[in-house]
Design a protein around this motif. Structure first.
Motif, PDB file in Angstrom:
ATOM      1  N   LEU A 164      -1.590   1.135  -6.330  1.00  0.00           N
ATOM      2  CA  LEU A 164      -1.321   1.710  -7.638  1.00  0.00           C
ATOM      3  C   LEU A 164      -2.108   0.904  -8.662  1.00  0.00           C
ATOM      4  CD1 LEU A 164       2.537   2.272  -7.583  1.00  0.00           C
ATOM      5  CD2 LEU A 164       0.738   3.971  -7.300  1.00  0.00           C
ATOM      6  N   VAL A 165      -2.969   1.582  -9.414  1.00  0.00           N
ATOM      7  CA  VAL A 165      -3.826   0.915 -10.381  1.00  0.00           C
ATOM      8  C   VAL A 165      -3.631   1.578 -11.740  1.00  0.00           C
ATOM      9  CG1 VAL A 165      -6.214   0.338 -10.966  1.00  0.00           C
ATOM     10  CG2 VAL A 165      -5.505   0.396  -8.567  1.00  0.00           C
ATOM     11  N   LEU A 186       0.835  -1.192   0.000  1.00  0.00           N
ATOM     12  CA  LEU A 186       0.000   0.000   0.000  1.00  0.00           C
ATOM     13  C   LEU A 186       0.873   1.247   0.000  1.00  0.00           C
ATOM     14  CD1 LEU A 186      -2.741  -1.021   2.584  1.00  0.00           C
ATOM     15  CD2 LEU A 186      -2.841  -1.126   0.090  1.00  0.00           C
ATOM     16  N   TYR A 187       0.433   2.283  -0.701  1.00  0.00           N
ATOM     17  CA  TYR A 187       1.146   3.547  -0.793  1.00  0.00           C
ATOM     18  C   TYR A 187       0.306   4.660  -0.177  1.00  0.00           C
ATOM     19  CZ  TYR A 187       4.287   1.299  -4.102  1.00  0.00           C
ATOM     20  OH  TYR A 187       5.207   0.467  -4.683  1.00  0.00           O
ATOM     21  N   THR A 188       0.970   5.658   0.357  1.00  0.00           N
ATOM     22  CA  THR A 188       0.271   6.854   0.835  1.00  0.00           C
ATOM     23  C   THR A 188       0.159   7.837  -0.318  1.00  0.00           C
ATOM     24  OG1 THR A 188       2.279   8.018   1.490  1.00  0.00           O
ATOM     25  CG2 THR A 188       1.275   6.551   3.144  1.00  0.00           C
ATOM     26  N   VAL A 189      -0.702   8.827  -0.145  1.00  0.00           N
ATOM     27  CA  VAL A 189      -0.839   9.872  -1.160  1.00  0.00           C
ATOM     28  C   VAL A 189       0.488  10.595  -1.333  1.00  0.00           C
ATOM     29  CG1 VAL A 189      -1.972  12.056  -1.709  1.00  0.00           C
ATOM     30  CG2 VAL A 189      -3.304  10.161  -0.779  1.00  0.00           C
ATOM     31  N   GLU A 190       1.174  10.872  -0.240  1.00  0.00           N
ATOM     32  CA  GLU A 190       2.447  11.584  -0.302  1.00  0.00           C
ATOM     33  C   GLU A 190       3.485  10.779  -1.088  1.00  0.00           C
ATOM     34  OE1 GLU A 190       0.600  11.193   2.518  1.00  0.00           O
ATOM     35  OE2 GLU A 190      -0.126  13.263   2.504  1.00  0.00           O
ATOM     36  N   GLU A 191       3.526   9.466  -0.893  1.00  0.00           N
ATOM     37  CA  GLU A 191       4.448   8.622  -1.660  1.00  0.00           C
ATOM     38  C   GLU A 191       4.100   8.650  -3.138  1.00  0.00           C
ATOM     39  OE1 GLU A 191       5.859   4.947   1.121  1.00  0.00           O
ATOM     40  OE2 GLU A 191       3.711   5.025   0.632  1.00  0.00           O
ATOM     41  N   PHE A 192       2.819   8.578  -3.445  1.00  0.00           N
ATOM     42  CA  PHE A 192       2.384   8.590  -4.843  1.00  0.00           C
ATOM     43  C   PHE A 192       2.754   9.900  -5.533  1.00  0.00           C
ATOM     44  CE2 PHE A 192      -1.008   9.344  -8.043  1.00  0.00           C
ATOM     45  CZ  PHE A 192      -0.681   8.313  -8.914  1.00  0.00           C
ATOM     46  N   ILE A 193       2.574  11.006  -4.830  1.00  0.00           N
ATOM     47  CA  ILE A 193       2.903  12.316  -5.405  1.00  0.00           C
ATOM     48  C   ILE A 193       4.387  12.405  -5.740  1.00  0.00           C
ATOM     49  CG2 ILE A 193       3.082  14.780  -4.822  1.00  0.00           C
ATOM     50  CD1 ILE A 193       0.405  14.416  -3.301  1.00  0.00           C
ATOM     51  N   ARG A 194       5.229  11.757  -4.948  1.00  0.00           N
ATOM     52  CA  ARG A 194       6.673  11.787  -5.187  1.00  0.00           C
ATOM     53  C   ARG A 194       7.116  10.791  -6.260  1.00  0.00           C
ATOM     54  NH1 ARG A 194       6.851  11.946   0.652  1.00  0.00           N
ATOM     55  NH2 ARG A 194       7.447   9.762   0.621  1.00  0.00           N
ATOM     56  N   MET A 195       6.182  10.107  -6.892  1.00  0.00           N
ATOM     57  CA  MET A 195       6.500   9.116  -7.917  1.00  0.00           C
ATOM     58  C   MET A 195       6.011   9.615  -9.279  1.00  0.00           C
ATOM     59  SD  MET A 195       5.213   5.891  -5.651  1.00  0.00           S
ATOM     60  CE  MET A 195       5.542   4.600  -6.807  1.00  0.00           C
ATOM     61  N   PRO A 196       6.679  10.606  -9.880  1.00  0.00           N
ATOM     62  CA  PRO A 196       6.170  11.211 -11.116  1.00  0.00           C
ATOM     63  C   PRO A 196       6.073  10.229 -12.287  1.00  0.00           C
ATOM     64  CG  PRO A 196       8.411  11.930 -10.690  1.00  0.00           C
ATOM     65  CD  PRO A 196       7.958  11.162  -9.482  1.00  0.00           C
ATOM     66  N   GLU A 197       6.823   9.140 -12.245  1.00  0.00           N
ATOM     67  CA  GLU A 197       6.764   8.181 -13.355  1.00  0.00           C
ATOM     68  C   GLU A 197       5.393   7.506 -13.461  1.00  0.00           C
ATOM     69  OE1 GLU A 197       8.551   5.868  -9.840  1.00  0.00           O
ATOM     70  OE2 GLU A 197       8.634   7.897 -10.603  1.00  0.00           O
ATOM     71  N   TYR A 198       4.576   7.598 -12.407  1.00  0.00           N
ATOM     72  CA  TYR A 198       3.261   6.977 -12.423  1.00  0.00           C
ATOM     73  C   TYR A 198       2.140   7.964 -12.732  1.00  0.00           C
ATOM     74  CZ  TYR A 198       5.449   2.862 -10.419  1.00  0.00           C
ATOM     75  OH  TYR A 198       6.233   1.767 -10.215  1.00  0.00           O
ATOM     76  N   HIS A 199       2.408   9.241 -12.695  1.00  0.00           N
ATOM     77  CA  HIS A 199       1.356  10.242 -12.911  1.00  0.00           C
ATOM     78  C   HIS A 199       0.866  10.169 -14.349  1.00  0.00           C
ATOM     79  CE1 HIS A 199       2.570  12.896  -9.279  1.00  0.00           C
ATOM     80  NE2 HIS A 199       2.605  11.621  -9.001  1.00  0.00           N
TER      81      HIS A 199
END
Length: 74
Positions: A31-32, A8-21
């Motif tokens: 992550l879906v 599971l990821y937090t919103v903050e972790e997801f925001i720091r992962m630009p390759e997934y945006h």
């Protein structure tokens, strides 16, 4: 939609992962992968937006956007 990670990821972790945006969403910490939109989908979206603009040409009731990132809070 395809889930790509087991943790599971937090919103903050997801925001720091630009390759997934743009290609992935964060749903309940997972992550879906977002589905690729089809030509037919784009045509239907265009029809809906054009009709909305006819109904509210000055956008007094709101704006119609094609796609936008959003963050929903419970």
């Amino acid at each position: 939609m395809t889930q790509i990670a087991s943790r599971l990821y937090t919103v903050e972790e997801f925001i720091r992962m630009p390759e997934y945006h743009g290609r992935y969403e964060l749903i309940d910490g997972h992550l879906v992968e977002k589905p690729v939109l089809t030509y037919e989908h784009s045509l239907i979206a265009e029809i809906i937006v054009k009709e909305f603009w006819k109904f509210d040409p000055e956008e007094k009731l709101g704006k119609m956007l094609w796609e936008v990132n959003s963050r929903l809070r419970p």
